[in-house]
Design a protein around this motif. Structure first.
Motif, mmCIF file in Angstrom:
data_model
loop_
_atom_site.group_PDB
_atom_site.id
_atom_site.type_symbol
_atom_site.label_atom_id
_atom_site.label_comp_id
_atom_site.label_asym_id
_atom_site.label_seq_id
_atom_site.Cartn_x
_atom_site.Cartn_y
_atom_site.Cartn_z
ATOM 1 N N TRP A 4 0.824 -1.195 0.000
ATOM 2 C CA TRP A 4 0.000 0.000 0.000
ATOM 3 C C TRP A 4 0.868 1.258 0.000
ATOM 4 O O TRP A 4 1.904 1.303 0.654
ATOM 5 C CB TRP A 4 -0.916 0.010 1.220
ATOM 6 N N ARG A 5 0.419 2.265 -0.725
ATOM 7 C CA ARG A 5 1.066 3.571 -0.755
ATOM 8 C C ARG A 5 0.098 4.573 -0.119
ATOM 9 O O ARG A 5 -0.877 5.000 -0.749
ATOM 10 C CB ARG A 5 1.387 3.982 -2.202
ATOM 11 N N ALA A 79 -15.088 -5.168 1.575
ATOM 12 C CA ALA A 79 -14.820 -3.882 2.218
ATOM 13 C C ALA A 79 -15.439 -3.816 3.608
ATOM 14 O O ALA A 79 -14.819 -3.295 4.553
ATOM 15 C CB ALA A 79 -15.363 -2.752 1.342
ATOM 16 N N SER A 80 -16.662 -4.330 3.767
ATOM 17 C CA SER A 80 -17.320 -4.297 5.076
ATOM 18 C C SER A 80 -16.569 -5.123 6.105
ATOM 19 O O SER A 80 -16.434 -4.711 7.270
ATOM 20 C CB SER A 80 -18.758 -4.810 4.948
ATOM 21 N N LEU A 81 -16.073 -6.282 5.711
ATOM 22 C CA LEU A 81 -15.311 -7.119 6.646
ATOM 23 C C LEU A 81 -14.015 -6.424 7.064
ATOM 24 O O LEU A 81 -13.637 -6.442 8.245
ATOM 25 C CB LEU A 81 -15.010 -8.471 6.010
ATOM 26 N N LEU A 170 -8.295 -5.556 3.923
ATOM 27 C CA LEU A 170 -8.535 -5.776 2.500
ATOM 28 C C LEU A 170 -7.589 -6.842 1.952
ATOM 29 O O LEU A 170 -8.005 -7.731 1.193
ATOM 30 C CB LEU A 170 -8.366 -4.462 1.735
ATOM 31 N N ASP A 171 -6.314 -6.756 2.317
ATOM 32 C CA ASP A 171 -5.363 -7.782 1.881
ATOM 33 C C ASP A 171 -5.816 -9.170 2.333
ATOM 34 O O ASP A 171 -5.791 -10.138 1.564
ATOM 35 C CB ASP A 171 -3.980 -7.491 2.455
ATOM 36 N N ARG A 172 -6.232 -9.263 3.591
ATOM 37 C CA ARG A 172 -6.614 -10.552 4.164
ATOM 38 C C ARG A 172 -7.859 -11.125 3.480
ATOM 39 O O ARG A 172 -7.867 -12.284 3.053
ATOM 40 C CB ARG A 172 -6.852 -10.386 5.663
ATOM 41 N N TRP A 173 -8.906 -10.306 3.355
ATOM 42 C CA TRP A 173 -10.155 -10.845 2.817
ATOM 43 C C TRP A 173 -10.112 -11.031 1.313
ATOM 44 O O TRP A 173 -10.764 -11.940 0.772
ATOM 45 C CB TRP A 173 -11.320 -9.953 3.246
ATOM 46 N N VAL A 176 -8.555 -14.390 0.994
ATOM 47 C CA VAL A 176 -9.543 -15.435 1.294
ATOM 48 C C VAL A 176 -10.440 -15.672 0.087
ATOM 49 O O VAL A 176 -10.686 -16.816 -0.324
ATOM 50 C CB VAL A 176 -10.376 -15.058 2.526
ATOM 51 N N CYS A 177 -10.932 -14.584 -0.502
ATOM 52 C CA CYS A 177 -11.839 -14.711 -1.638
ATOM 53 C C CYS A 177 -11.140 -15.322 -2.847
ATOM 54 O O CYS A 177 -11.701 -16.161 -3.549
ATOM 55 C CB CYS A 177 -12.412 -13.341 -1.981
ATOM 56 N N ALA A 178 -9.891 -14.899 -3.101
ATOM 57 C CA ALA A 178 -9.145 -15.450 -4.234
ATOM 58 C C ALA A 178 -8.893 -16.937 -4.066
ATOM 59 O O ALA A 178 -8.888 -17.688 -5.040
ATOM 60 C CB ALA A 178 -7.823 -14.706 -4.394
#
Length: 258
Positions: A4-5, A79-81, A170-173, A176-178
């Motif tokens: 992230w930047r 995004a909500s998670l 966001l990175d984590r979820w 998970v989704c991928a």
């Protein structure tokens, strides 16, 4: 994941507008923009997002890759998670903190945070801009709306801390989704949402309908149990009728980031 930047500004018109400008200019994914004060924030359904200062005004730019891997309907849940997990450590009682379909975060049934998602571009250069707004230190006074802020529950975190938590989430979820698709995202979202059976009103372009929350279908549509059967809701404004009936999260929603 691309690192992230994070860019931090003392004041901006809108963090999402800046991300949109950068998206159209070809900016790479993983841009994150935080404003300590935002003067032209935008909420859902064309509403203004009022920022009295000291709250969270934060947006990110993502560039989904791979046709069909990231349909638009996934982003409100991812995004909500991420948002929930970034705020949860600052709320002593996890039963107070809930998600409301499709993109609100509630404290004791009152809106404390919201998400605005915009997307565009062609297949080769698609973009998604997600705006996160949270009442950390104070809730704005808006006639007819009962809003909450994190400071009611204890010392509020600095916006920079919440922003970093969102990026981590966001990175984590997304990972998970991928790796496992929407099913674990759906389950995690339901664990953090208001309970099944909560009475809701859904307002849409064709009017409004009342019923009880029956969960989400496999595509993320809201399931509403009405007098004439269960309806699948793809869009609309959701109002909770059972705001005082918030029970502890079912199986997994905790006050610690997961």
């Amino acid at each position: 994941m691309t690192p992230w930047r994070l860019e931090i500004y003392d004041e901006l018109g809108s963090t999402s507008d800046l991300c949109l400008e950068r998206a159209h200019a070809g900016e790479a994914a993983s841009l994150a923009v935080l404003a300590r004060r935002q003067v032209r924030g935008r909420g859902s359904r064309g509403r203004d997002w009022q920022d009295p200062g000291g709250n969270l005004a934060f947006s990110v730019l993502l560039r989904p890759e791979g046709e069909g891997i990231w349909p638009a309907g996934l982003w409100p849940f991812i995004a909500s998670l991420a948002f929930y997990d970034a705020l949860a450590p600052w709320i002593p009682d996890p039963a107070c903190l809930r998600l409301k379909w499709p993109n609100d975060v509630l404290l004791d049934g009152r809106k404390a945070a919201g998400i605005l998602i915009e997307s565009g571009g062609d297949f080769a250069r698609r973009w998604v801009v997600i705006g996160f707004g949270a009442n950390l230190r104070a809730a704005p006074h808006i006639p007819g709306r009962d809003l909450a802020c994190v400071a009611e529950y204890g010392p509020p975190p600095a916006p920079e801390i919440v922003a970093q938590g969102i990026c981590d989430g966001l990175d984590r979820w997304m990972a998970v989704c991928a790796g496992a698709g929407f099913a674990p995202i759906r389950q995690a979202w339901l664990e953090r949402a208001h309970p099944l059976g909560t009475r809701l009103v859904v307002r849409g372009e064709s009017g409004q309908v009342e019923g009880s929350f029956e969960g989400l279908d496999a595509q993320g549509m809201l399931l509403l149990r009405c007098a004439d059967g269960t309806r699948r809701i793809s869009a609309g404004e959701i109002l909770l009728l059972d705001r005082g009936a918030m029970a502890p999260p079912a199986g997994g929603g905790t006050a610690a980031a997961t």
